[in-house]
Write an enzyme that holds these catalytic residues in place. Sequence first.
Site, short mmCIF file in Angstrom:
data_model
loop_
_atom_site.label_atom_id
_atom_site.label_comp_id
_atom_site.label_asym_id
_atom_site.label_seq_id
_atom_site.Cartn_x
_atom_site.Cartn_y
_atom_site.Cartn_z
N GLU A 1 12.27 -31.07 -101.94
CA GLU A 1 12.61 -32.38 -101.36
C GLU A 1 14.07 -32.44 -100.99
O GLU A 1 14.92 -31.97 -101.75
CB GLU A 1 12.29 -33.47 -102.39
CG GLU A 1 11.72 -34.72 -101.82
CD GLU A 1 10.37 -34.50 -101.14
OE1 GLU A 1 10.34 -34.48 -99.90
OE2 GLU A 1 9.37 -34.35 -101.85
N HIS A 2 14.34 -33.03 -99.82
CA HIS A 2 15.71 -33.10 -99.29
C HIS A 2 16.28 -31.70 -99.08
O HIS A 2 17.48 -31.48 -99.23
CB HIS A 2 16.62 -33.94 -100.20
CG HIS A 2 16.36 -35.42 -100.09
ND1 HIS A 2 16.89 -36.20 -99.10
CD2 HIS A 2 15.60 -36.25 -100.85
CE1 HIS A 2 16.49 -37.46 -99.26
NE2 HIS A 2 15.69 -37.51 -100.30
N LEU B 1 4.38 -40.88 -96.63
CA LEU B 1 3.33 -39.90 -96.31
C LEU B 1 3.35 -39.56 -94.83
O LEU B 1 2.44 -38.94 -94.30
CB LEU B 1 1.96 -40.45 -96.74
CG LEU B 1 1.89 -40.82 -98.23
CD1 LEU B 1 0.54 -41.44 -98.58
CD2 LEU B 1 2.16 -39.61 -99.13
N ASP C 1 8.10 -33.00 -91.58
CA ASP C 1 6.93 -33.84 -91.36
C ASP C 1 6.07 -33.38 -90.19
O ASP C 1 4.85 -33.31 -90.27
CB ASP C 1 7.36 -35.29 -91.11
CG ASP C 1 8.17 -35.86 -92.26
OD1 ASP C 1 8.25 -35.19 -93.31
OD2 ASP C 1 8.73 -36.96 -92.10
N TYR D 1 19.82 -42.05 -97.09
CA TYR D 1 19.39 -40.78 -96.51
C TYR D 1 20.55 -40.16 -95.73
O TYR D 1 20.91 -38.99 -95.90
CB TYR D 1 18.17 -41.00 -95.61
CG TYR D 1 17.60 -39.73 -95.00
CD1 TYR D 1 16.61 -39.01 -95.66
CD2 TYR D 1 18.06 -39.26 -93.77
CE1 TYR D 1 16.09 -37.86 -95.11
CE2 TYR D 1 17.54 -38.11 -93.21
CZ TYR D 1 16.55 -37.41 -93.88
OH TYR D 1 16.03 -36.26 -93.33
P1 ADP Z 1 6.48 -43.07 -93.02
O1 ADP Z 1 6.89 -42.65 -94.38
O2 ADP Z 1 5.13 -43.69 -93.05
O3 ADP Z 1 6.61 -41.98 -92.01
P2 ADP Z 1 8.52 -44.23 -91.39
O4 ADP Z 1 9.43 -45.41 -91.58
O5 ADP Z 1 9.11 -42.91 -91.15
O6 ADP Z 1 7.50 -44.22 -92.62
O7 ADP Z 1 7.57 -44.51 -90.13
C1 ADP Z 1 6.85 -45.71 -90.05
C2 ADP Z 1 6.89 -46.18 -88.60
O8 ADP Z 1 6.06 -45.32 -87.78
C3 ADP Z 1 6.29 -47.56 -88.42
O9 ADP Z 1 7.24 -48.56 -88.69
C4 ADP Z 1 5.85 -47.53 -86.97
O10 ADP Z 1 6.94 -47.80 -86.11
C5 ADP Z 1 5.43 -46.07 -86.77
N1 ADP Z 1 3.97 -45.97 -86.97
C6 ADP Z 1 3.32 -45.45 -88.01
N2 ADP Z 1 1.99 -45.61 -87.91
C7 ADP Z 1 1.77 -46.25 -86.75
C8 ADP Z 1 0.62 -46.76 -86.07
N3 ADP Z 1 -0.60 -46.64 -86.59
N4 ADP Z 1 0.82 -47.37 -84.88
C9 ADP Z 1 2.05 -47.53 -84.36
N5 ADP Z 1 3.18 -47.10 -84.95
C10 ADP Z 1 3.05 -46.48 -86.13
MG MG Z 2 8.43 -41.01 -91.47
#
Ligand code: ADP
Ligand code: MG
Length: 398
Positions: A44-45, A135, A187, A239
């Site tokens: 991680e990181h 995730l 990711d 971060y």
């Molecule tokens: P994560 O840990 O889930 O990756 P992030 O903050 O990196 O969290 O990403 C989340 C962002 O990704 C949401 O705020 C949205 O902008 C985009 N996102 C994720 N899933 C969807 C979806 N089903 N439809 C549209 N945008 C999405």
């Molecule tokens: Mg993300």
Amino acid sequence: MSEWQQAWPSEVGVRTVRELFRTAYDAEPDGVWASPGRVNLIGEHTDYNGGLCLPIALPHRTYVAVSARSDGRVRMTTDIGDEVWEGAISELAPGQVSGWVAYCGGPAWALREAGFEVPGFDLAVASCVPLGAGLSSSAAVECAVGLALAQLAGQRLDTDDDSRARLAALCVRAENEVAGAPTGGMDQAASLRTTAGHALLLDCRDGSVEQVRFDLASDGLELLVIDTRASHSLADGQYGARRAACESAARILGVATLREVTDLDAALAQLDDEEVRRRVRHVVTEIARVTEFVAVAEAGDWTAAGELMDASHESLRDDYEVSCLELDVVVTAARAAGALGARMTGGGFGGSAIALVRSEDAASIARAVREASGSRGLPVPDVHQATPSEPGGCLVEP
Ligand code: ADP
Ligand code: MG
């Protein structure tokens, strides 16, 4: 209530996203693509330090239904909101869009920058990847959209690992530059370059990968993903601060990245700042733990694997300082209830933890974790079972 939050089977994902497409645009999509979220076993990181990490693809995937348009226009809709975004494809660019539109539209810009002739398109997105849970719902959506748009532009990028690596890099660019999130490369690699039944040993120094067999079931084990449903607003700034600390330490040490540190004690002796020393110690020991984890996993020594997970958590909590109460509570509770090992996973400050458990203990550990959080007045976590699943691809051919 069921003990588990299930991923959608493919048919459910395809049906759900097609319905969303039909409702929004009153037409059938050309095709359907999907790409998974991920969970990182250890490392991680380390990605932005040129290090090693070891993610698996989750069975939880983001589904996209897409049709090409001949007029250069774009319409996008998603299950996380009910509006339809509409604009010209040229508007999907850094500084011009934000929020979910940037995540969904970013790959169009990155592909066009790389010379792909991406047409206008109609897009619907539906996902069972928990949002903001660490995730990687973000990479899942980028990679699914990227697979779809590359194919509509006439070039599949899922034919071999080279093309998948190329798309992963474009999706990183989209997330960094269009969505403005300075993430490393783990990711997108996990969403596109994994294989079912395996963890992906990703070397972030040169982007090379190795598939590591990760078959817990045949050894009577399971991996639980515990989504704490906590998310602390300091995550983004912290971060960036961790990245900056690592980069400045590398400069002082005269190395390109902390991956190049071979003698930890000698490196620590060169650093004056106590906090920076702890950051470096985390990164260097964590990279070593990934190598050890792969070796013990391949030997089926799950006790040793669990100990490495515990050590990783302690290092993230004490040296890197990216854990939080919600994560510490579930990790401690999982261990006390019999997990072989448990650790926070993802960037930290909320999000998810993982626990390596014997199958017969899985349900009681899930209960113990929920009770521990609930009794402290914290959100009750969602618990998922994670099996290393398929990478992204096309489900319904256009
Ligand atoms: P994560 O840990 O889930 O990756 P992030 O903050 O990196 O969290 O990403 C989340 C962002 O990704 C949401 O705020 C949205 O902008 C985009 N996102 C994720 N899933 C969807 C979806 N089903 N439809 C549209 N945008 C999405
Ligand atoms: Mg993300």
